[in-house]
Design a protein around this motif. Structure first.
Motif, PDB file in Angstrom:
ATOM      1  N   GLU A   8       0.845  -1.193   0.000  1.00 43.21           N
ATOM      2  CA  GLU A   8       0.000   0.000   0.000  1.00 43.21           C
ATOM      3  C   GLU A   8       0.885   1.251   0.000  1.00 43.21           C
ATOM      4  O   GLU A   8       0.623   2.243  -0.692  1.00 43.21           O
ATOM      5  CB  GLU A   8      -0.850  -0.030   1.277  1.00 43.21           C
ATOM      6  CG  GLU A   8      -2.170   0.691   1.174  1.00 43.21           C
ATOM      7  CD  GLU A   8      -2.914   0.635   2.499  1.00 43.21           C
ATOM      8  OE1 GLU A   8      -3.676   1.552   2.765  1.00 43.21           O
ATOM      9  OE2 GLU A   8      -2.676  -0.314   3.286  1.00 43.21           O
ATOM     10  N   GLU A   9       1.960   1.164   0.770  1.00 42.64           N
ATOM     11  CA  GLU A   9       2.910   2.273   0.874  1.00 42.64           C
ATOM     12  C   GLU A   9       3.554   2.540  -0.486  1.00 42.64           C
ATOM     13  O   GLU A   9       3.642   3.689  -0.929  1.00 42.64           O
ATOM     14  CB  GLU A   9       3.966   1.886   1.908  1.00 42.64           C
ATOM     15  CG  GLU A   9       4.824   3.034   2.375  1.00 42.64           C
ATOM     16  CD  GLU A   9       5.771   2.594   3.493  1.00 42.64           C
ATOM     17  OE1 GLU A   9       5.299   2.415   4.623  1.00 42.64           O
ATOM     18  OE2 GLU A   9       6.963   2.415   3.219  1.00 42.64           O
ATOM     19  N   ASN A  15       2.133   6.724  -6.891  1.00 39.19           N
ATOM     20  CA  ASN A  15       1.112   7.653  -7.393  1.00 39.19           C
ATOM     21  C   ASN A  15       1.448   9.103  -7.061  1.00 39.19           C
ATOM     22  O   ASN A  15       1.167  10.002  -7.845  1.00 39.19           O
ATOM     23  CB  ASN A  15      -0.267   7.293  -6.833  1.00 39.19           C
ATOM     24  CG  ASN A  15      -0.753   5.965  -7.370  1.00 39.19           C
ATOM     25  OD1 ASN A  15      -0.215   5.455  -8.353  1.00 39.19           O
ATOM     26  ND2 ASN A  15      -1.757   5.391  -6.733  1.00 39.19           N
ATOM     27  N   CYS A  16       2.042   9.317  -5.892  1.00 39.18           N
ATOM     28  CA  CYS A  16       2.459  10.684  -5.531  1.00 39.18           C
ATOM     29  C   CYS A  16       3.553  11.152  -6.488  1.00 39.18           C
ATOM     30  O   CYS A  16       3.535  12.286  -6.954  1.00 39.18           O
ATOM     31  CB  CYS A  16       2.994  10.744  -4.103  1.00 39.18           C
ATOM     32  SG  CYS A  16       1.702  10.740  -2.867  1.00 39.18           S
ATOM     33  N   ALA A  23      -3.566  11.207  -4.937  1.00 42.98           N
ATOM     34  CA  ALA A  23      -2.554  10.514  -4.140  1.00 42.98           C
ATOM     35  C   ALA A  23      -1.890  11.495  -3.161  1.00 42.98           C
ATOM     36  O   ALA A  23      -1.654  11.161  -1.994  1.00 42.98           O
ATOM     37  CB  ALA A  23      -1.505   9.884  -5.045  1.00 42.98           C
ATOM     38  N   LEU A  24      -1.617  12.709  -3.646  1.00 48.24           N
ATOM     39  CA  LEU A  24      -1.011  13.724  -2.766  1.00 48.24           C
ATOM     40  C   LEU A  24      -1.933  14.017  -1.596  1.00 48.24           C
ATOM     41  O   LEU A  24      -1.500  14.107  -0.437  1.00 48.24           O
ATOM     42  CB  LEU A  24      -0.758  15.020  -3.542  1.00 48.24           C
ATOM     43  CG  LEU A  24       0.273  14.971  -4.659  1.00 48.24           C
ATOM     44  CD1 LEU A  24       0.251  16.249  -5.470  1.00 48.24           C
ATOM     45  CD2 LEU A  24       1.667  14.755  -4.075  1.00 48.24           C
ATOM     46  N   ALA A  60       8.566  16.080   2.989  1.00 48.44           N
ATOM     47  CA  ALA A  60       8.431  14.654   2.684  1.00 48.44           C
ATOM     48  C   ALA A  60       7.998  14.477   1.235  1.00 48.44           C
ATOM     49  O   ALA A  60       8.582  13.679   0.500  1.00 48.44           O
ATOM     50  CB  ALA A  60       7.423  14.014   3.633  1.00 48.44           C
ATOM     51  N   LEU A  61       7.002  15.246   0.816  1.00 46.53           N
ATOM     52  CA  LEU A  61       6.526  15.116  -0.571  1.00 46.53           C
ATOM     53  C   LEU A  61       7.621  15.493  -1.570  1.00 46.53           C
ATOM     54  O   LEU A  61       7.796  14.829  -2.585  1.00 46.53           O
ATOM     55  CB  LEU A  61       5.291  16.002  -0.787  1.00 46.53           C
ATOM     56  CG  LEU A  61       3.985  15.469  -0.201  1.00 46.53           C
ATOM     57  CD1 LEU A  61       2.886  16.514  -0.278  1.00 46.53           C
ATOM     58  CD2 LEU A  61       3.546  14.197  -0.923  1.00 46.53           C
ATOM     59  N   GLU A  62       8.348  16.551  -1.235  1.00 43.23           N
ATOM     60  CA  GLU A  62       9.401  16.990  -2.145  1.00 43.23           C
ATOM     61  C   GLU A  62      10.550  15.983  -2.219  1.00 43.23           C
ATOM     62  O   GLU A  62      11.214  15.862  -3.239  1.00 43.23           O
ATOM     63  CB  GLU A  62       9.937  18.353  -1.704  1.00 43.23           C
ATOM     64  CG  GLU A  62       8.976  19.486  -2.029  1.00 43.23           C
ATOM     65  CD  GLU A  62       9.264  20.765  -1.260  1.00 43.23           C
ATOM     66  OE1 GLU A  62       8.549  21.741  -1.471  1.00 43.23           O
ATOM     67  OE2 GLU A  62      10.203  20.775  -0.431  1.00 43.23           O
TER      68      GLU A  62
END
Lengths: 197, 323
Positions: A8-9, A15-16, A23-24, A60-62
């Motif tokens: 799942e992770e 997707n992110c 997803a984001l 984290a996203l970056e």
């Protein structure tokens, strides 16, 4: 705290990275509460916690392309949050990191002077609930002790996970936890009602 | 085993970190020692207190804020938004010097072109600067100042206009959000699919003037506008509004006279202050004739007078003469 299955992770990360807005949003919704709570327990201030949590999620996203999956996303995010918290308080009047490390290496038990607050204790009990008192006293702990106590006793991480988050040996973690609990217990004992069965 | 030694081991005992023989010794001791038993009870109680702390909810709209900032940052990396900046965010020294030089040029041009500048510093409503490049307005609300102006006077081949925003904090401000809002006829060129007309940037600490730019895509004719505001927490300390008369004249910006520019800016200010939509009537030049809705008459007179102008009621509208 709900842990993500590995598959799942990986799906979420993929997707992110593909830039999918859903997803984001899922990523942020999934982690915002634990990250915000950790930030709040560490700094004791909601506004500051909001800033820290937001910065942690953005970083984290970056940095997601650089996430190697050596730890879980949770552990990784908690590490980022903790680092941002340390950055945010750098330069404050607290004991510096070097001083703390030195004392630990020496193995001496340094007694930390408790401020004289007896007179205000009763008033405090009247106007605050238990949760607030405990949080207030946690916030007074020296930073590195507080971090370990929050991660172990509140967030429920294991020693090994905390080692991963703080990048410190297990001996240091245990010693900080023990000292944190001693100081906190000494502080909380002023509120006798807290210890009544 | 002595009490001191047992008390040292109690935390490890609670964590289950003791060896079997050590645990046995502690068990035996607390069986016979009320003091150590009490100590253990308190430690257990404290652990219970900590583990029962209730999780708290993030503030409202937290997810939206993070997403908006995520897109904003991404865009800033692709098309750096910040043009120049001094102080606060620690730019490189060379960058700061370059920025400062540009600022001086702007500041000099601004001061030399604005006849109301001296007055504006004391006035409740800061004056409208008479920049020749295009319509612009300094914040009419709050104590800080925002200057909004298009860097180009006509949309480029793709129909884009670059908007420059200069923010002047009145004093060092914490946790600053810069919000941009576009009218329906425009969208941000690098569009956030969630909010094509809106952008919120988290600036953080702001202790000195800062300038930004952003590109907007013009999609329809008529009077379009961009609203810019700065706030810290719930305190909005500056707001600015820029009207762009797209397509009102064949060449929307260059053919406007300075008086027209001032008139449009004044109209924007009046809209802002009265909170009422005001209908613009053409032609523009020297006299701005507009009709108003509602009982904003007093406010119109008041704000016109603050700007050193006179509003004359005429045929259900007002004429404001630009000197």
């Amino acid at each position: 705290m709900k842990k993500l299955e590995k598959e799942e992770e990986q799906r979420l990360i993929k997707n992110c990275l593909a830039g999918e807005r859903d997803a984001l949003e899922e990523f942020i919704r999934l982690f915002q509460k634990p990250v915000f709570n950790l930030a709040y327990r560490l700094c004791g201030d909601r506004d500051m916690a909001e800033d820290i949590a937001q910065e942690a999620l953005l970083r984290a996203l970056e940095n997601l392309p650089r996430f190697k999956g050596e730890s879980s996303l949770y552990t990784w995010l908690y590490r980022i949050t903790t680092n941002i918290f340390y950055d945010s308080i750098r330069g404050s009047k607290e004991l510096s990191y070097d001083q703390m490390s030195y004392n630990e290496d020496e193995g001496e038990t340094k007694s930390i002077e408790l401020p004289d607050e007896e007179s205000s204790v009763e008033k405090d009990m009247e106007r605050r609930d238990i949760q607030e008192i405990v949080q207030k006293e946690i916030a007074k702990l020296p930073t590195h002790y507080r971090t370990v106590l929050v991660l172990y006793d509140i967030e429920g991480f294991s020693y090994e996970e905390i080692c991963g988050i703080l990048q410190k040996p297990i001996g240091t973690i245990k010693s900080r936890l023990n000292r944190a609990r001693k100081i906190l217990k000494a502080r909380l004992e002023k509120y006798r009602e807290l210890f009544e069965d | 085993m002595k009490c001191d030694r047992v008390k040292e081991l109690l935390l490890d005992y609670l964590n289950g970190d003791l060896s079997a023989p050590e645990k046995l010794l502690v068990d035996e001791h607390i069986g016979i020692c009320p003091s150590c038993r009490e100590e253990l009870r308190k430690l257990e109680k404290m652990r219970h207190l900590l583990s029962s702390l209730k999780p708290i909810e993030p503030p409202p709209y937290f997810t939206q804020k993070v997403i908006a900032n995520y897109y904003a940052r991404k865009e800033r990396k692709a098309h750096p938004l910040r043009v120049f900046f001094f102080g606060g965010l620690k730019p490189s020294r060379a960058f700061a010097y370059a920025g400062f030089a540009i600022f001086l040029i702007f500041a000099f041009a601004y001061l030399s072109l604005s006849p109301w500048w001296g007055k504006a510093r004391q006035a409740v409503v800061p004056s409208i600067p008479t920049l020749k490049r295009a319509p612009s307005i300094i914040s009419a609300k709050g104590i800080g100042k925002i200057l909004v102006l298009p860097q180009t006077t006509t949309p480029d081949a793709q129909g884009r206009i670059r908007i420059e925003i200069m923010v002047y904090p009145p004093s060092p401000q914490e946790k600053v959000w810069l919000s941009l809002l576009l009218s329906q006829g425009m969208v941000f060129a690098s569009e956030n699919p969630l909010l094509p007309h809106q952008k919120d940037y988290y600036i953080g600490k702001l202790s000195s003037p800062v300038s930004f730019w952003t590109d907007v895509q013009v999609s329809s004719q008529g009077v379009q506008w961009i609203r810019v505001s700065c706030q810290s927490g719930n305190h909005k300390w500056a707001e600015g509004l820029l009207f762009l008369p797209i397509g009102i004249k064949p060449s929307p910006f260059v053919s406007l006279s300075q008086s027209d520019i001032d008139a449009i800016s004044l109209l924007a200010l009046l809209c802002e202050r009265t909170g009422k939509p005001l209908a613009l009537s053409v032609p523009l030049s020297s006299k701005l004739n507009f009709s108003y809705q509602g009982d904003a008459e007093g406010a119109i007179h008041h704000y016109a007078s603050l700007l050193g102008l006179t509003a004359l009621k005429y045929n259900g509208g007002f004429i404001i003469e630009i000197p």
